[in-house]
Every structure is written in structure tokens, then in C-alpha cells.
Design an enzyme around this catalytic site. Structure first.
Site, PDB file in Angstrom:
ATOM      1  CG  ASP A 161      -2.009  -0.962   1.193  1.00 10.31           C
ATOM      2  OD1 ASP A 161      -1.986  -1.809   0.291  1.00 10.31           O
ATOM      3  OD2 ASP A 161      -2.909  -0.890   2.051  1.00 10.31           O
TER       4      ASP A 161
ATOM      5  CG  HIS B 286       2.313  -0.035   4.348  1.00  9.14           C
ATOM      6  ND1 HIS B 286       2.064  -0.991   5.303  1.00  9.14           N
ATOM      7  CD2 HIS B 286       1.167   0.664   4.186  1.00  9.14           C
ATOM      8  CE1 HIS B 286       0.799  -0.864   5.710  1.00  9.14           C
ATOM      9  NE2 HIS B 286       0.230   0.132   5.045  1.00  9.14           N
TER      10      HIS B 286
HETATM   11 ZN    ZN Z   1      -2.609   3.198   3.146  1.00  4.81          ZN
END
Ligand code: ZN
Length: 380
Positions: free
Chosen positions: A196, A337
Site C-alpha cells: 500500500d 507498505h
Molecule cells: Zn494506506
């Protein structure tokens, strides 16, 4: 002053570049009324490197170019690479291209002198991916203070070059787009790595690792970051990964009005589509929030996760790997991430580890296709 220049560990070249930088610095040392920028471009070409260093300011525009072998032992001048017997013909070819930049230029003496068929007039050239660029210093051909350039295709310049050209066949993005599909065995376990908030400057390292291991991942990107790293995003798609929508600016959607939610999602959707030519079919809301309004504006799958690595909190490669390896199971969606170097490093190590345990690394859409009822995917 912003001076960006390369260092090659090639003594002859580094010395010249450093001397040039010192000279430019000295020239501008006591000038606080002007801005100075130095930048460069480097391209690999037929076993050679082509380098162009640009200096740009209100009152000085300059370009220096070098062509050298990969060991930095041999430097090539115009005469080494071009057939000087054909100089006259070659100069007219360049002139023909330059004439388009200013149709009255021909009448000027500067122009005619600056383009005479002499090697020194064509000393600045750069072998780009798709053609050869010639640079002309300020005042060389035109009566202005700019560098002028002409780009010729390799087909145009081949007759004048002494090099035997082996040019890569350049396929366009769209030609490459649907070529990459990796085989999946639905009877074997599979998981989806998801990343993400990117892309970011670490993402390319991650893509290298995915490519090396023939693995795929899904990137829930931010529209605002896609705009900054368009090439990385295109790479994702070309190399068989999936892109999902993570909104434009990562706003907390539960605090947004329905029209703001719509805008956050549709802007990112358009940004991704304009760059990748593919419209994402997956959405992951920021913070994994479930909001009723989302499903009103998003008619497709909403994706959450099964394994939360909490990589953003630990920023610890080993901890991230441990969480994944202890919780992994068939059909799992793993949350990471790619904006943290530790997460990217963990993923680079996890890819072969998971494969050794027998897991195929697939995209979320592939997982949805091959595994029914994933509880972390909200199908619309
Ligand atoms: Zn996010």
C-alpha cells in the site's frame, strides 16, 4: 546552485568532470543574483556509455558530452564514430532538421559558419535509446542564448556511422501490455502479497525481486504517487503485477462527504488508467476502513487483508518476516507498505522463502479467481 553530476570511478573522466564543476563553481561563486543548475543523462549504447552534462542558468547554457567504453579506457570523438568522408552530406542532413527550428536562420552568417562540415561543429552528441541527439552551443547557429538540439533516428544516421549498430527493438508500452502471464497451478497453495501507499523510490528494488523470482504482487497505489513515479507504475503492469486503487490522497474516507469520497477514488482511477492504460478493478480504502458510501461509488471488489505485518510500526525486517512466515496459509492476503525500506527488504527476503514453502505468489485478482469466498474481499 544545484550541481548534480556523476562519479564513475574512472579517473580520466572524474578528473575532467570535477575540474569542470570547479570551473563552473568559480564562475558563479560571487553571483547571488542568479540560479545555476547542473544535471546529466547517461545511456548505455552498443557496449558504450553516452553521457551528457547540462549547465543551465539565466546567462549560461552549456552541454558537454562524452562517449566511452564501459571500462572507461577509450573515449570516442566524432571522428572515431563517424565517417568524416561523408561529413558534407551529414552536415546537410543536420541542417535540414535544424532549418525547421527557424526558417529564416539560413540567411544568417552565424548559422552557416556554425554548421560547416567540420567535426568540431558536431562535437556534442548523445546516443539516446531511440536516436542520436546533436547539441549546438548557445550562439553556434542561432542568435540566441539557448542550446539547440536535433534528434536523428538511427536509421537516418546509420550510413554515416562507423559503428556496426545493434539496436534493441523498441516495442511500445501498448505492444508489451498483455504479454506477461505467469502460469498458475490452482491445486497448489497460493498467497497474495499486497503493498500500500506507493509507489516510492524503493519500489523498483521490489519489482526487481518479483521479476527475478517470477512472482506477482498487488500494489494499492495512491494517485498522487502514481503521478510522481509513472515509469515504476508502468513497470508493475508490464511485469505481471496488479494495480489497485488506494485513493488519490489517502484521506480518511469516513470523515469525507460522499462527493469527496467519489472524487478521491475516481481521480486515482483516472490517474492510474492514464498512465497504465488499465482500469483497476480493486479498491483498498485507506486504513482499511469500511464505509457504506464506498460501496455506493465503487461497483467492484473492495480488498482488505488476512495477515497484518504491522510493518509500518515495527520497521524491523526480521519481525515482518516472522509475522508472515508464522501466519501464512493458502489464500492469504498479506499487507505490507512499499514506502519503507525495511518492508521492501523483508519482502525481497520473503519472496523466495514463501516459494520454498510451496506458495505461489499471485495477484489479488488471481486469488479471487482461484479461491472462492475470501473473507477479506468484499465482492460487489
Ligand atoms: Zn494506506
Amino acid at each position: 546552485m544545484m550541481l548534480i553530476y556523476p562519479n564513475f570511478n574512472i579517473e580520466a573522466l572524474d578528473e575532467q568532470l570535477n575540474a569542470y564543476v570547479e570551473q563552473i563553481k568559480a564562475e558563479f561563486a560571487d553571483r547571488d543574483d542568479t540560479e545555476l543548475n547542473m544535471s546529466y543523462q547517461l545511456q548505455e549504447f552498443n557496449q558504450l556509455y553516452s553521457l551528457a552534462v547540462f549547465v543551465n542558468s539565466d546567462e549560461k547554457d552549456q552541454v558537454l558530452t562524452y562517449v566511452f567504453d564501459k571500462q572507461g579506457k577509450v573515449f570516442y570523438e566524432f571522428e572515431d564514430l563517424f565517417d568524416v568522408k561523408l561529413m558534407g552530406e551529414f552536415a546537410s542532413l543536420i541542417k535540414y532538421e535544424l532549418d525547421r527550428q527557424d526558417e529564416k536562420a539560413n540567411q544568417s552568417l552565424t548559422y552557416r559558419i556554425g554548421l560547416q562540415p567540420k567535426a568540431e561543429n558536431f562535437k556534442n552528441f548523445f546516443f539516446d535509446e531511440d536516436g542520436l541527439i546533436f547539441y549546438f552551443d548557445e550562439g553556434q547557429c542561432f542568435d540566441d542564448l539557448q542550446i539547440h538540439e536535433v534528434k536523428l533516428s538511427y536509421e537516418q544516421v546509420a550510413p554515416y556511422l562507423k559503428l556496426e549498430l545493434s539496436l534493441p527493438v523498441l516495442e511500445t508500452y501498448d505492444e508489451l501490455l498483455y504479454q506477461n502471464s505467469k502460469p498458475i497451478d490452482p491445486s497448489q497453495p497460493m498467497v497474495a502479497l499486497t503493498f500500500d501507499d506507493g509507489p516510492n523510490r524503493y519500489t523498483d528494488d521490489l519489482l526487481d525481486a518479483l521479476l527475478e523470482h517470477q512472482a506477482s504482487a498487488t500494489f494499492f497505489v495512491l494517485g498522487s504517487m502514481v503521478e510522481r513515479f509513472p515509469k515504476t507504475v508502468q513497470r508493475m503492469v508490464l511485469e505481471g503485477n496488479e494495480i489497485g486503487n488506494h485513493t488519490m490522497n489517502h484521506k480518511q474516507l469516513s470523515k469525507c462527504s460522499p462527493s469527496e469520497i467519489d472524487e478521491e477514488i475516481s481521480k486515482a482511477q483516472m490517474m492510474i488508467e492514464s498512465i497504465t492504460h488499465i482500469e483497476p478493478s480493486l479498491l483498498r480504502p485507506p486504513y482499511g476502513e469500511k464505509s457504506d458510501f464506498i460501496t455506493q461509488v465503487w461497483q467492484n471488489d473492495v480488498v482488505f487483508w488476512d495477515i497484518d505485518t504491522r510493518d509500518w510500526a515495527s520497521k524491523d525486517v526480521k519481525k515482518i518476516i516472522d509475522v508472515v512466515m508464522s501466519e501464512v496459509r493458502d489464500g492469504a492476503i498479506i499487507l505490507l507498505h512499499d514506502i519503507y525500506p525495511t518492508s521492501v527488504q523483508a519482502a525481497i527476503e520473503l519472496i523466495p522463502l514463501l516459494q520454498e514453502e510451496g506458495y505461489q505468489l499471485v495477484t489479488v485478482s488471481q486469488l479471487i479467481e482461484h479461491r472462492s469466498s475470501l473473507h477479506s474481499v468484499l465482492s460487489q
